[in-house]
Design a protein around this motif. Structure first.
Motif, mmCIF file in Angstrom:
data_model
loop_
_atom_site.group_PDB
_atom_site.id
_atom_site.type_symbol
_atom_site.label_atom_id
_atom_site.label_comp_id
_atom_site.label_asym_id
_atom_site.label_seq_id
_atom_site.Cartn_x
_atom_site.Cartn_y
_atom_site.Cartn_z
ATOM 1 N N LEU A 184 0.854 -1.029 0.136
ATOM 2 C CA LEU A 184 0.115 -0.063 0.148
ATOM 3 C C LEU A 184 0.959 1.111 0.016
ATOM 4 O O LEU A 184 0.658 2.366 -0.695
ATOM 5 C CB LEU A 184 -0.971 0.005 1.097
ATOM 6 N N GLU A 185 1.975 1.351 0.771
ATOM 7 C CA GLU A 185 2.875 2.167 0.621
ATOM 8 C C GLU A 185 3.443 2.513 -0.441
ATOM 9 O O GLU A 185 3.745 3.849 -0.979
ATOM 10 C CB GLU A 185 3.950 1.847 1.633
ATOM 11 N N ARG A 186 3.692 1.448 -1.213
ATOM 12 C CA ARG A 186 4.738 1.376 -2.651
ATOM 13 C C ARG A 186 3.601 1.912 -3.562
ATOM 14 O O ARG A 186 4.187 2.470 -4.855
ATOM 15 C CB ARG A 186 5.392 0.438 -2.800
ATOM 16 N N LEU A 187 2.321 1.335 -3.609
ATOM 17 C CA LEU A 187 1.582 1.629 -4.756
ATOM 18 C C LEU A 187 0.814 2.852 -4.629
ATOM 19 O O LEU A 187 0.135 3.179 -3.747
ATOM 20 C CB LEU A 187 0.423 0.544 -4.964
ATOM 21 N N PRO A 188 1.259 3.706 -5.858
ATOM 22 C CA PRO A 188 0.275 5.173 -5.798
ATOM 23 C C PRO A 188 -1.177 4.698 -6.453
ATOM 24 O O PRO A 188 -1.336 3.601 -6.574
ATOM 25 C CB PRO A 188 0.986 5.767 -6.973
ATOM 26 N N SER A 189 -1.781 5.788 -6.335
ATOM 27 C CA SER A 189 -3.273 5.695 -6.851
ATOM 28 C C SER A 189 -3.216 5.604 -8.413
ATOM 29 O O SER A 189 -2.466 6.418 -9.032
ATOM 30 C CB SER A 189 -4.071 6.634 -6.503
ATOM 31 N N GLN A 190 -3.889 4.564 -9.002
ATOM 32 C CA GLN A 190 -3.623 4.291 -10.185
ATOM 33 C C GLN A 190 -4.796 4.373 -11.044
ATOM 34 O O GLN A 190 -5.796 4.148 -10.480
ATOM 35 C CB GLN A 190 -2.856 2.916 -10.677
ATOM 36 N N SER A 191 -4.667 4.752 -12.288
ATOM 37 C CA SER A 191 -5.991 4.828 -13.087
ATOM 38 C C SER A 191 -6.337 3.443 -13.249
ATOM 39 O O SER A 191 -5.347 2.429 -13.160
ATOM 40 C CB SER A 191 -5.542 5.331 -14.389
ATOM 41 N N ALA A 192 -7.573 2.898 -13.934
ATOM 42 C CA ALA A 192 -7.751 1.578 -13.976
ATOM 43 C C ALA A 192 -6.837 1.131 -15.315
ATOM 44 O O ALA A 192 -6.716 -0.101 -15.365
ATOM 45 C CB ALA A 192 -9.324 1.644 -14.584
ATOM 46 N N GLU A 193 -6.679 2.002 -16.245
ATOM 47 C CA GLU A 193 -6.004 1.802 -17.426
ATOM 48 C C GLU A 193 -4.581 1.452 -17.068
ATOM 49 O O GLU A 193 -4.119 0.169 -17.462
ATOM 50 C CB GLU A 193 -5.713 2.803 -18.480
ATOM 51 N N ASP A 194 -4.001 2.129 -16.146
ATOM 52 C CA ASP A 194 -2.572 1.627 -15.665
ATOM 53 C C ASP A 194 -2.562 0.255 -15.127
ATOM 54 O O ASP A 194 -1.724 -0.466 -15.108
ATOM 55 C CB ASP A 194 -2.028 2.778 -15.085
ATOM 56 N N ALA A 195 -3.529 0.193 -13.926
ATOM 57 C CA ALA A 195 -3.606 -1.148 -13.203
ATOM 58 C C ALA A 195 -4.005 -2.261 -14.118
ATOM 59 O O ALA A 195 -3.133 -3.299 -13.898
ATOM 60 C CB ALA A 195 -4.647 -0.899 -12.208
ATOM 61 N N GLY A 196 -4.802 -2.160 -15.157
ATOM 62 C CA GLY A 196 -5.142 -3.287 -15.957
ATOM 63 C C GLY A 196 -3.770 -3.613 -16.874
ATOM 64 O O GLY A 196 -3.638 -4.768 -16.792
ATOM 65 N N PHE A 197 -3.189 -2.644 -17.373
ATOM 66 C CA PHE A 197 -2.202 -2.847 -18.230
ATOM 67 C C PHE A 197 -1.042 -3.592 -17.258
ATOM 68 O O PHE A 197 -0.252 -4.626 -17.667
ATOM 69 C CB PHE A 197 -1.566 -1.844 -18.810
ATOM 70 N N GLU A 198 -0.752 -3.103 -16.131
ATOM 71 C CA GLU A 198 0.213 -3.499 -15.204
ATOM 72 C C GLU A 198 -0.139 -5.243 -14.784
ATOM 73 O O GLU A 198 0.859 -5.928 -14.730
ATOM 74 C CB GLU A 198 0.500 -2.987 -13.863
ATOM 75 N N GLU A 199 -1.255 -5.557 -14.664
ATOM 76 C CA GLU A 199 -1.659 -6.959 -14.568
ATOM 77 C C GLU A 199 -1.334 -7.837 -15.763
ATOM 78 O O GLU A 199 -0.686 -8.836 -15.394
ATOM 79 C CB GLU A 199 -2.974 -7.079 -14.216
ATOM 80 N N ARG A 200 -1.555 -7.357 -17.082
ATOM 81 C CA ARG A 200 -1.354 -7.940 -18.210
ATOM 82 C C ARG A 200 0.281 -8.200 -18.225
ATOM 83 O O ARG A 200 0.691 -9.095 -18.792
ATOM 84 C CB ARG A 200 -1.879 -7.221 -19.427
ATOM 85 N N TYR A 201 0.938 -7.067 -17.893
ATOM 86 C CA TYR A 201 2.290 -6.949 -18.317
ATOM 87 C C TYR A 201 3.012 -8.055 -17.221
ATOM 88 O O TYR A 201 4.137 -8.854 -17.603
ATOM 89 C CB TYR A 201 3.025 -5.546 -17.941
ATOM 90 N N ALA A 202 2.624 -8.302 -16.038
ATOM 91 C CA ALA A 202 3.087 -9.183 -15.180
ATOM 92 C C ALA A 202 2.762 -10.420 -15.475
ATOM 93 O O ALA A 202 3.803 -11.078 -15.342
ATOM 94 C CB ALA A 202 2.426 -8.923 -13.659
ATOM 95 N N ASP A 203 1.739 -10.924 -15.955
ATOM 96 C CA ASP A 203 1.426 -12.154 -16.595
ATOM 97 C C ASP A 203 2.400 -12.599 -17.975
ATOM 98 O O ASP A 203 2.974 -13.568 -17.698
ATOM 99 C CB ASP A 203 -0.038 -12.089 -17.102
#
Length: 862
Positions: A184-203
């Protein structure tokens, strides 16, 4: 015949459960505290103060499991004969005895499940010595699985287990809470677009880097799951030695932890040492959505793997952050939200893994350093790992940018064993094949010298498997296969073509390396000045048609790409493996027809391999002439070299062969113990391949002389040779084996030799560590304590129910002898000192006291 895999299931739970329970102490008050870990080794019934079962009982339990399994098979359906059933019993008993050694906690064991727990138990038990066939191996594995299943079930039923499970779960929950706080400390507030892409990138990262490719192997599985293949190595800080040079220092840290202590690290490692594998492991771990791995510095971060050979393009600038994914060919790069990488880096969440500075041309490295400096300054607070071969960039190359330098250490004995076993498991090769390879590596000095990193270990595994369990019968073929992989195939398969400005053909590299190696050998040097190496290369260029390339350029290409040369300190050059230096030098010695020079150095140990490998390369007449010259030396050393050389020479006239064999017969096997020591001194490891083994039908006295010779050699190869005699029935053989463990690595000797000897043989104890090692074996019946001792050490570390005969060779007995009453089976105490009536009266009833050093002293019945 019944299916072996079903036999374990046919043994009824009502039959197995009581046997398993006997392996553990009874549960009761204080049996385990829930506020601290409880290791399985502390619960077994054949160790510690609560011992109620002896190691012999463990053998009986294994025997009963085998018997009941075979009985369940039914008449005429047994998959193994009586001899193999005994071998299965022995292997199973040895494996179950490991319950007293493993450090895993009961709760962790249950979490593993029966399959993985069985592998954990069996990991330290090589099956090769038991000679199990396919049916025997399957029976052993099924019974071990069945026993493991019931062991874990028993552990869950202990009264303290539920409480301990709750405690462990609470701790795990606390760690997860801490991890979530970090996240929580490391994660900033993200847009849904950023969060969704980050998850696909992690996969994508997990899929792309979750397997490991092994380059240059002729056989075997090329793609490994990373969680199977990854082997934790160590990284050390380079430290200046007394001579001012840098070398591996103390303060080793697990390689995966290198970014835990420093945000920016330059990690050096030789070819195949595991740098790229570490990069992949860090990327997958950072991208995973698992937060209990203990690496809190990776939680919530985004990895960017940047192989330099991919992102450096001719005439193009190095990529800006927004172009990272496109530069490495990431298939989801087109979906990347604008500015996403920059937002990640400004939030200090990036893990930038820059792999292979050595894999780009030298004239681009200055630009790479500027690129790194600008990125680090523009986006502070991220984690950076930059990897390189040792000599690609100078010391402190990135020190001004705040990078700390570490070096990947060579694999140790345990690391090699782990790698080999995992390789064979991943390649779905029978475990006995891997154990056979390990035995060869430990018994053969040249293989031991090669097995120093994952690349070379993988090569040996593949060659061994490709040849159906046998490495090339001659060392020449082994080294040729290794050279082909290192000098040609690996870079070609990794799509590295002339990355350092010049591409050297395989034959050209070999010729240059030969010249460097032969110069070092002739001058009795282990390393040379860089200027000397450049001079050798320069002089070779015209004959190699490389006049268009400068000597410096050719030398750098050879240094960085061959994987065989290194610069251990500024201005110095040597070979990574001495064994390759000897092989390459021998090739050139034959080409130059320097046979007299070779024979004239036969009295020097360091020339042994050079001479033998020269015989392998020589033409028949040349080899015969060398063999004649060696026999004319009329020394044990010359004779042994000639005899060893017979197996290297492809063709030898019968008359020459007979002359060599006649000379060998005067020295091997040795006729006296003094001759045994002389042959060992003269030949070292060389003599081991010439000595007869127990399978050769030698008598007991000859066997004792052979054992004494190997003991006098005292190397790891000698230890492996001695394992062939551990079942020998000769009294002198057993006596020498029991008395010789101080000549070798203590723990290894105990496992390989002592554990297989009759307990009635006296074992000498010199240190407290000796006592601990015997304790780990389950104790010993006949122990001789040499030198001063502390009673509390003897009481703590001697297995009380095992001791029958104790000898005390000390200036005087310490604290009397009343403490002997703690050993219920003790029958005889031998004291090598003047008798004293005070402590004579303290000898417990039923124990005979004797004074071997004083023939006039009568035995006393206590």
């Amino acid at each position: 015949m019944v299916d072996v895999t079903a036999l374990g299931a046919r043994v009824a739970s009502s039959a197995v459960a009581p046997l398993v329970r006997r392996l553990f102490v009874r549960d009761g008050p204080g049996a385990g505290l829930v506020d601290r870990p409880v290791r399985i080794s502390a619960l077994v019934s054949f160790r510690g103060e609560k011992r109620s079962v002896t190691p012999k009982d463990v053998d009986k339990i294994a025997s009963e499991l085998v018997r009941r399994a075979l009985s369940a098979a039914g008449p005429g359906e047994a998959p193994v004969d009586a001899a193999e059933a005994t071998a299965v019993k022995d292997a199973l008993a040895h494996t179950l005895a490991r319950l007293g050694e493993i450090t895993i906690e009961d709760y962790e064991a249950v979490g593993l499940g029966p399959e993985r727990f069985a592998r954990e138990l069996g990991a330290g038990v090589p099956l090769a010595p038991y000679g199990l066939g396919e049916g025997g191996t399957l029976l052993y594995e099924r019974l071990l699985h069945t026993a493991s299943l019931h062991i874990l079930n028993f552990l869950t039923q202990r009264s303290t287990y539920v409480a301990r499970r709750q405690t462990v779960q609470s701790r795990q929950l606390a760690r997860l809470v801490q991890a979530v706080d970090v996240l929580l400390e490391r994660l900033p507030s993200q847009s849904a677009e950023d969060a969704g892409f980050e998850e696909r990138y992690a996969d994508h990262v997990a899929a792309r880097y979750g397997t490991l490719t092994i380059y240059g192997l002729d056989a075997g599985t090329r793609e490994w799951p990373l969680d199977t293949a990854y082997l934790s190595l160590e990284a050390t800080r380079p430290q200046a030695g007394q001579d001012g040079r840098r070398g591996p220092g103390y303060g080793a840290v697990a390689a995966e932890q290198v970014l835990a202590g420093h945000d920016q690290v330059l990690l050096r490692g030789v070819a195949g040492s595991g740098k790229t594998t570490l990069v992949q492991w860090l990327a997958v771990t950072a991208a995973s959505r698992v937060y209990d791995h203990g690496l809190t510095h990776l939680i919530g971060r985004v990895p960017f793997v940047l192989p330099m050979r991919r992102i450096v393009r001719p005439g193009a600038e190095l990529p800006f952050p927004g172009d990272f994914l496109r530069a490495v060919g990431c298939p989801v790069a087109g979906e990347q939200p604008p500015g996403w990488v920059e937002r990640v880096l400004r939030a200090r969440r990036g893990v930038l893994l820059v792999d292979g500075i050595d894999e780009i041309a030298g004239d681009r490295r200055a630009a790479a350093r500027r690129w790194l400096r600008e990125l680090v300054r523009a986006f502070p607070g991220n984690l950076w790992l930059v990897t390189s071969r040792p000599s690609a960039v100078p010391e402190d190359w990135l020190a001004a940018e705040g990078f700390h330098e570490l070096v990947l250490a060579p694999m140790g004995r345990d690391g090699v064993a782990t790698f080999v076993r995992r390789w064979h498991r991943a390649a779905e090769v029978d475990r006995s094949v891997g154990e056979s390879l390990l035995a060869s590596v430990r018994a053969t000095s040249e293989l031991n010298g090669l097995a120093t990193n994952p690349l070379m270990c993988g090569m040996l595994c593949a060659l061994h498997r490709d040849r159906r369990g046998f490495l090339p019968q001659d060392r020449r073929s082994l080294y040729e296969a290794a050279l082909t992989m290192l000098l040609e195939r690996r870079d070609r398969e990794r799509e590295l073509h002339g990355s350092d400005g010049v591409r050297l053909a395989y034959a050209t590299q070999v010729q240059l390396l030969q010249k460097l190696a032969w110069w070092l050998i002739r001058n009795s040097r282990q390393e040379m000045d860089r200027d000397e190496a450049l001079g050798i290369v320069d002089r070779a260029l015209p004959a190699l048609n490389l006049t268009d390339a400068g000597g410096e350029e050719v030398y750098r290409a050879l240094l960085l790409r061959s994987g065989l040369l290194r610069e251990p300190a500024e201005g110095r050059v040597d070979f990574l493996h001495r064994t390759f230096q000897d092989y390459l030098g021998a090739r050139l010695a034959v080409q130059e027809m320097d046979f007299d020079l070779l024979v004239n150095h036969a009295h020097l140990d360091e020339w042994d391999d050079v001479i033998l490998l020269a015989l392998a390369h020589a033409r028949p007449k040349e080899a015969e002439q060398m063999l004649r010259r060696l026999t004319k030396l009329e020394t044990p050393r010359g004779t042994l070299l000639a005899a060893a050389g017979l197996q290297y020479a492809a063709e030898v006239e019968p008359e020459v062969r007979a002359r060599v064999e006649e000379g060998l017969a005067t020295h091997v096997p040795p006729a006296t113990f003094e001759a045994a020591r002389e042959v060992a001194r003269a030949g070292g490891d060389l003599v081991l391949g010439l000595l007869p083994g127990p399978e050769d039908g030698i008598n007991d006295s000859t066997a004792a002389l052979v054992v004494q010779t190997a003991v006098s050699v005292g190397s790891e190869a000698a230890l492996q040779f001695l394992t062939r005699f551990r079942k020998h029935s000769g009294a002198d053989v057993q006596l020498f084996l029991a008395a010789s463990w101080n000549q070798f690595d203590r723990e290894q000797y105990a496992q390989e030799i002592l554990a297989h000897l009759p307990q009635q043989r006296t074992v000498d104890v010199f240190t407290v560590d000796d006592l601990r090692t015997l304790h780990a074996l389950g104790g010993w019946e006949d122990i001789l304590i040499r030198g001063a001792y502390r009673v509390e050490d003897l009481l703590e570390l001697i297995v009380r129910e095992r001791l029958v005969h104790l000898s005390l060779e000390a200036p005087h007995p310490v604290e009397g002898l009343a403490w002997l009453s703690a050993f219920p089976r003790l029958k005889v105490v031998s004291v090598f000192t003047e008798p004293d009536d005070t402590w004579i009266r303290q000898v417990p009833s039923g124990v005979r006291l004797q004074y071997p050093a004083h023939s006039s002293s009568a035995d006393r019945q206590g």
